[in-house]
Motif scaffolding. Structure first.
Motif, PDB file in Angstrom:
ATOM      1  N   GLU A  14       0.816  -1.218   0.000  1.00  0.00           N
ATOM      2  CA  GLU A  14       0.000   0.000   0.000  1.00  0.00           C
ATOM      3  C   GLU A  14       0.851   1.271   0.000  1.00  0.00           C
ATOM      4  O   GLU A  14       0.325   2.356  -0.179  1.00  0.00           O
ATOM      5  N   ILE A  15       2.151   1.115   0.205  1.00  0.00           N
ATOM      6  CA  ILE A  15       3.072   2.260   0.237  1.00  0.00           C
ATOM      7  C   ILE A  15       3.896   2.248  -1.043  1.00  0.00           C
ATOM      8  O   ILE A  15       4.565   1.266  -1.352  1.00  0.00           O
ATOM      9  N   GLU A  16       3.838   3.352  -1.777  1.00  0.00           N
ATOM     10  CA  GLU A  16       4.591   3.461  -3.029  1.00  0.00           C
ATOM     11  C   GLU A  16       5.849   4.303  -2.771  1.00  0.00           C
ATOM     12  O   GLU A  16       5.761   5.460  -2.367  1.00  0.00           O
ATOM     13  N   LEU A  17       7.007   3.703  -2.986  1.00  0.00           N
ATOM     14  CA  LEU A  17       8.284   4.380  -2.779  1.00  0.00           C
ATOM     15  C   LEU A  17       9.011   4.506  -4.108  1.00  0.00           C
ATOM     16  O   LEU A  17       9.201   3.508  -4.812  1.00  0.00           O
ATOM     17  N   ASN A  18       9.423   5.730  -4.461  1.00  0.00           N
ATOM     18  CA  ASN A  18      10.183   5.968  -5.689  1.00  0.00           C
ATOM     19  C   ASN A  18      11.458   6.715  -5.342  1.00  0.00           C
ATOM     20  O   ASN A  18      11.434   7.653  -4.544  1.00  0.00           O
ATOM     21  N   ALA A  19      12.552   6.310  -5.967  1.00  0.00           N
ATOM     22  CA  ALA A  19      13.825   7.012  -5.781  1.00  0.00           C
ATOM     23  C   ALA A  19      13.907   8.119  -6.824  1.00  0.00           C
ATOM     24  O   ALA A  19      13.690   7.883  -8.012  1.00  0.00           O
ATOM     25  N   VAL A  20      14.168   9.337  -6.367  1.00  0.00           N
ATOM     26  CA  VAL A  20      14.290  10.492  -7.251  1.00  0.00           C
ATOM     27  C   VAL A  20      15.556  11.259  -6.899  1.00  0.00           C
ATOM     28  O   VAL A  20      16.159  11.036  -5.857  1.00  0.00           O
ATOM     29  N   ARG A  21      15.921  12.171  -7.767  1.00  0.00           N
ATOM     30  CA  ARG A  21      17.090  12.996  -7.488  1.00  0.00           C
ATOM     31  C   ARG A  21      16.731  14.064  -6.476  1.00  0.00           C
ATOM     32  O   ARG A  21      15.682  14.689  -6.556  1.00  0.00           O
ATOM     33  N   ALA A  22      17.630  14.292  -5.538  1.00  0.00           N
ATOM     34  CA  ALA A  22      17.398  15.284  -4.487  1.00  0.00           C
ATOM     35  C   ALA A  22      17.606  16.687  -5.046  1.00  0.00           C
ATOM     36  O   ALA A  22      18.266  16.878  -6.070  1.00  0.00           O
ATOM     37  N   GLN A  23      17.041  17.665  -4.343  1.00  0.00           N
ATOM     38  CA  GLN A  23      17.201  19.063  -4.741  1.00  0.00           C
ATOM     39  C   GLN A  23      18.258  19.720  -3.870  1.00  0.00           C
ATOM     40  O   GLN A  23      18.637  19.183  -2.835  1.00  0.00           O
ATOM     41  N   GLY A  24      18.701  20.878  -4.284  1.00  0.00           N
ATOM     42  CA  GLY A  24      19.586  21.684  -3.459  1.00  0.00           C
ATOM     43  C   GLY A  24      21.057  21.414  -3.693  1.00  0.00           C
ATOM     44  O   GLY A  24      21.460  20.791  -4.678  1.00  0.00           O
ATOM     45  N   ALA A  25      21.869  21.891  -2.754  1.00  0.00           N
ATOM     46  CA  ALA A  25      23.317  21.809  -2.880  1.00  0.00           C
ATOM     47  C   ALA A  25      23.791  20.369  -2.762  1.00  0.00           C
ATOM     48  O   ALA A  25      23.143  19.534  -2.173  1.00  0.00           O
ATOM     49  N   SER A  35      19.032   9.582  -4.723  1.00  0.00           N
ATOM     50  CA  SER A  35      19.080   9.145  -3.326  1.00  0.00           C
ATOM     51  C   SER A  35      17.865   9.608  -2.530  1.00  0.00           C
ATOM     52  O   SER A  35      17.623   9.113  -1.434  1.00  0.00           O
ATOM     53  N   ALA A  36      17.093  10.546  -3.053  1.00  0.00           N
ATOM     54  CA  ALA A  36      15.898  11.006  -2.340  1.00  0.00           C
ATOM     55  C   ALA A  36      14.763  10.007  -2.553  1.00  0.00           C
ATOM     56  O   ALA A  36      14.712   9.305  -3.559  1.00  0.00           O
ATOM     57  N   ILE A  37      13.862   9.941  -1.583  1.00  0.00           N
ATOM     58  CA  ILE A  37      12.728   9.012  -1.657  1.00  0.00           C
ATOM     59  C   ILE A  37      11.429   9.809  -1.676  1.00  0.00           C
ATOM     60  O   ILE A  37      11.221  10.708  -0.865  1.00  0.00           O
ATOM     61  N   HIS A  38      10.581   9.458  -2.640  1.00  0.00           N
ATOM     62  CA  HIS A  38       9.255  10.072  -2.795  1.00  0.00           C
ATOM     63  C   HIS A  38       8.236   9.017  -2.388  1.00  0.00           C
ATOM     64  O   HIS A  38       8.042   8.031  -3.095  1.00  0.00           O
ATOM     65  N   LEU A  39       7.587   9.208  -1.226  1.00  0.00           N
ATOM     66  CA  LEU A  39       6.636   8.231  -0.689  1.00  0.00           C
ATOM     67  C   LEU A  39       5.216   8.705  -0.962  1.00  0.00           C
ATOM     68  O   LEU A  39       4.889   9.871  -0.769  1.00  0.00           O
ATOM     69  N   ARG A  40       4.367   7.790  -1.455  1.00  0.00           N
ATOM     70  CA  ARG A  40       2.947   8.072  -1.683  1.00  0.00           C
ATOM     71  C   ARG A  40       2.132   6.990  -0.985  1.00  0.00           C
ATOM     72  O   ARG A  40       2.433   5.809  -1.096  1.00  0.00           O
ATOM     73  N   PHE A  41       1.084   7.442  -0.269  1.00  0.00           N
ATOM     74  CA  PHE A  41       0.221   6.517   0.458  1.00  0.00           C
ATOM     75  C   PHE A  41      -1.215   6.995   0.319  1.00  0.00           C
ATOM     76  O   PHE A  41      -1.549   8.116   0.715  1.00  0.00           O
ATOM     77  N   ASP A  42      -2.064   6.166  -0.279  1.00  0.00           N
ATOM     78  CA  ASP A  42      -3.468   6.505  -0.498  1.00  0.00           C
ATOM     79  C   ASP A  42      -4.270   6.100   0.735  1.00  0.00           C
ATOM     80  O   ASP A  42      -4.425   4.907   1.030  1.00  0.00           O
ATOM     81  N   ILE A  43      -4.777   7.090   1.457  1.00  0.00           N
ATOM     82  CA  ILE A  43      -5.501   6.825   2.701  1.00  0.00           C
ATOM     83  C   ILE A  43      -6.802   6.084   2.429  1.00  0.00           C
ATOM     84  O   ILE A  43      -7.125   5.103   3.085  1.00  0.00           O
ATOM     85  N   ARG A  44      -7.556   6.547   1.434  1.00  0.00           N
ATOM     86  CA  ARG A  44      -8.873   5.955   1.154  1.00  0.00           C
ATOM     87  C   ARG A  44      -8.775   4.508   0.701  1.00  0.00           C
ATOM     88  O   ARG A  44      -9.648   3.694   1.004  1.00  0.00           O
ATOM     89  N   ALA A  45      -7.728   4.156  -0.045  1.00  0.00           N
ATOM     90  CA  ALA A  45      -7.587   2.792  -0.567  1.00  0.00           C
ATOM     91  C   ALA A  45      -6.810   1.883   0.385  1.00  0.00           C
ATOM     92  O   ALA A  45      -6.560   0.724   0.056  1.00  0.00           O
ATOM     93  N   SER A  46      -6.449   2.376   1.539  1.00  0.00           N
ATOM     94  CA  SER A  46      -5.631   1.591   2.468  1.00  0.00           C
ATOM     95  C   SER A  46      -6.496   0.650   3.301  1.00  0.00           C
ATOM     96  O   SER A  46      -7.723   0.746   3.321  1.00  0.00           O
ATOM     97  N   SER A  47      -5.815  -0.221   4.020  1.00  0.00           N
ATOM     98  CA  SER A  47      -6.503  -1.181   4.893  1.00  0.00           C
ATOM     99  C   SER A  47      -6.571  -0.684   6.337  1.00  0.00           C
ATOM    100  O   SER A  47      -6.850  -1.467   7.241  1.00  0.00           O
TER     101      SER A  47
END
Length: 137
Positions: A14-25, A35-47
């Protein structure tokens, strides 16, 4: 499984994790390593139990979109594993904090001495301001 309490946990699917490029210096490392992680979690579709879902959706949190999707971006660390752990810990803390019910405030009246103190301070302040006026004969 991401444990929330003794009885409640969130399955990994139920947790979607994607590796993306980090921002900043960070120079070349930031520009070429995801190395940055983008986490998405759908509350309505969760258990999650309905009580958890309702409390989360009612929260006024910028990480929760109007569609009920939690979006967390973790980029504080240089290693992807640490950012992944950080994102999951932040999701866990968000869900746990939604279940804490705030105490009801019990209305109280100001005490007699506090009311007297307030009036005395107002009187003293008025005298200070009156002392600033131009002196007239």
């Amino acid at each position: 499984m991401l444990p929330i309490s003794h009885k409640v946990s969130i399955p990994d699917n139920e947790i979607e994790l994607n590796a993306v490029r980090a921002q900043g210096a960070g120079g070349q490392n930031v520009n070429k390593v995801s190395s940055a992680i983008h986490l998405r979690f759908d509350i309505r579709a969760s258990s999650l139990p309905d009580a958890y879902k309702e409390r989360l959706l009612q929260r006024n949190d910028q990480r929760i979109s109007s569609e009920g999707i939690v979006v967390i971006k973790a980029q504080a660390h240089r290693r992807q594993e640490l950012n992944r752990a950080d994102a999951l810990a932040r999701l866990q803390e968000l869900v746990r904090s939604a279940m804490v019910t705030p105490k009801k405030r019990v209305a109280t009246r100001p005490s007699k001495s506090s009311r007297k103190r307030r009036v005395d301070n107002k009187t003293r302040r008025g005298q200070i301001k009156a002392g600033r006026k131009k002196v007239e004969d």
